[in-house]
Design a protein around this motif. Sequence first.
Motif, PDB file in Angstrom:
ATOM      1  N   ARG A  19      -1.868 -17.248 -12.937  1.00 26.70           N
ATOM      2  CA  ARG A  19      -1.898 -15.613 -12.768  1.00 26.70           C
ATOM      3  C   ARG A  19      -1.520 -15.568 -11.238  1.00 26.70           C
ATOM      4  O   ARG A  19      -1.920 -16.447 -10.109  1.00 26.70           O
ATOM      5  CB  ARG A  19      -3.279 -15.586 -12.851  1.00 26.70           C
ATOM      6  N   LEU A  20      -0.695 -14.607 -11.025  1.00 24.15           N
ATOM      7  CA  LEU A  20      -0.076 -14.511  -9.680  1.00 24.15           C
ATOM      8  C   LEU A  20      -0.818 -13.295  -8.936  1.00 24.15           C
ATOM      9  O   LEU A  20      -1.052 -12.235  -9.780  1.00 24.15           O
ATOM     10  CB  LEU A  20       1.522 -14.011  -9.656  1.00 24.15           C
ATOM     11  N   SER A  21      -1.074 -13.258  -7.818  1.00 22.76           N
ATOM     12  CA  SER A  21      -1.713 -12.156  -6.995  1.00 22.76           C
ATOM     13  C   SER A  21      -0.775 -11.988  -6.001  1.00 22.76           C
ATOM     14  O   SER A  21       0.048 -12.542  -5.530  1.00 22.76           O
ATOM     15  CB  SER A  21      -3.031 -12.702  -6.560  1.00 22.76           C
ATOM     16  N   CYS A  22      -0.886 -10.539  -5.597  1.00 25.74           N
ATOM     17  CA  CYS A  22      -0.243  -9.900  -4.416  1.00 25.74           C
ATOM     18  C   CYS A  22      -0.949  -9.127  -3.692  1.00 25.74           C
ATOM     19  O   CYS A  22      -1.498  -8.045  -4.218  1.00 25.74           O
ATOM     20  CB  CYS A  22       1.136  -9.198  -4.877  1.00 25.74           C
ATOM     21  N   ALA A  23      -1.446  -9.070  -2.284  1.00 27.41           N
ATOM     22  CA  ALA A  23      -2.026  -8.346  -1.726  1.00 27.41           C
ATOM     23  C   ALA A  23      -1.115  -7.680  -0.781  1.00 27.41           C
ATOM     24  O   ALA A  23      -0.395  -8.260   0.093  1.00 27.41           O
ATOM     25  CB  ALA A  23      -3.178  -9.032  -1.283  1.00 27.41           C
ATOM     26  N   ALA A  24      -1.447  -6.365  -0.478  1.00 29.25           N
ATOM     27  CA  ALA A  24      -0.625  -5.598   0.536  1.00 29.25           C
ATOM     28  C   ALA A  24      -1.559  -5.217   1.605  1.00 29.25           C
ATOM     29  O   ALA A  24      -2.695  -4.931   1.155  1.00 29.25           O
ATOM     30  CB  ALA A  24      -0.158  -4.458   0.168  1.00 29.25           C
ATOM     31  N   SER A  25      -1.224  -5.292   2.840  1.00 29.30           N
ATOM     32  CA  SER A  25      -2.175  -5.202   4.189  1.00 29.30           C
ATOM     33  C   SER A  25      -1.139  -4.305   5.182  1.00 29.30           C
ATOM     34  O   SER A  25       0.219  -4.636   5.104  1.00 29.30           O
ATOM     35  CB  SER A  25      -2.618  -6.266   4.689  1.00 29.30           C
ATOM     36  N   GLY A  26      -1.521  -3.873   6.086  1.00 29.58           N
ATOM     37  CA  GLY A  26      -0.902  -3.124   7.087  1.00 29.58           C
ATOM     38  C   GLY A  26      -1.074  -1.596   7.004  1.00 29.58           C
ATOM     39  O   GLY A  26      -1.999  -1.138   6.522  1.00 29.58           O
ATOM     40  N   ARG A  72      -3.660  -3.887 -11.705  1.00 29.85           N
ATOM     41  CA  ARG A  72      -3.895  -3.522 -10.355  1.00 29.85           C
ATOM     42  C   ARG A  72      -5.236  -3.680 -10.213  1.00 29.85           C
ATOM     43  O   ARG A  72      -6.112  -3.655 -10.927  1.00 29.85           O
ATOM     44  CB  ARG A  72      -3.509  -2.259  -9.963  1.00 29.85           C
ATOM     45  N   ALA A  73      -5.750  -3.943  -8.777  1.00 26.08           N
ATOM     46  CA  ALA A  73      -7.056  -4.006  -8.484  1.00 26.08           C
ATOM     47  C   ALA A  73      -7.479  -2.487  -8.297  1.00 26.08           C
ATOM     48  O   ALA A  73      -6.691  -1.786  -7.836  1.00 26.08           O
ATOM     49  CB  ALA A  73      -7.103  -4.628  -7.122  1.00 26.08           C
ATOM     50  N   ASN A  74      -8.752  -2.119  -8.427  1.00 23.05           N
ATOM     51  CA  ASN A  74      -9.118  -0.804  -8.504  1.00 23.05           C
ATOM     52  C   ASN A  74      -9.272  -0.445  -6.939  1.00 23.05           C
ATOM     53  O   ASN A  74      -9.252   0.976  -6.873  1.00 23.05           O
ATOM     54  CB  ASN A  74     -10.485  -0.566  -9.011  1.00 23.05           C
ATOM     55  N   LEU A  81      -0.262 -10.681 -11.705  1.00 20.79           N
ATOM     56  CA  LEU A  81       0.624 -10.778 -13.222  1.00 20.79           C
ATOM     57  C   LEU A  81       0.194 -11.961 -13.834  1.00 20.79           C
ATOM     58  O   LEU A  81       0.089 -13.274 -13.178  1.00 20.79           O
ATOM     59  CB  LEU A  81       1.963 -11.152 -12.568  1.00 20.79           C
ATOM     60  N   GLN A  82      -0.547 -11.792 -14.970  1.00 23.17           N
ATOM     61  CA  GLN A  82      -0.974 -12.845 -15.796  1.00 23.17           C
ATOM     62  C   GLN A  82       0.195 -13.268 -16.785  1.00 23.17           C
ATOM     63  O   GLN A  82       0.824 -12.463 -17.302  1.00 23.17           O
ATOM     64  CB  GLN A  82      -2.063 -12.310 -16.801  1.00 23.17           C
TER      65      GLN A  82
END
Length: 116
Positions: A19-26, A72-74, A81-82
């Motif tokens: 399971r891949l994770s991607c977090a956006a910040s900024g 996506r996270a709510n 990505l599973q």
Amino acid sequence: QVQLVESGGGLVQPGGSLRLSCAASGSISSIDIMGWYRQAPGKQRELVASIIVTLSTTNYADSVKGRFAISRANAANAVYLQMNSLKPEDTAVYYCRAFGRGYNYWGQGTQVTVSS
């Protein structure tokens, strides 16, 4: 500026899952589309899966349909990505992308290796 940070890559045997994770910040309040792309050695970068964030509409490459699932996270600019039933040909660097009108950001990539 927006930063995308991927995590969850690694080495897995054929048939396994990751399971891949991607977090956006900024400095961005919302993102229109987030996607996962991959690039294997000697090959061009290709779309794996994408999601229109506000609609949760998804799109998949034919090679991963039925095996991978993007979500996506709510409450955050994050996407997952599973990956199930992994095959050696899934081996690649996986990149997260966030884009929309007037912007286009990429993560640094995370290596996924499928091997026995």
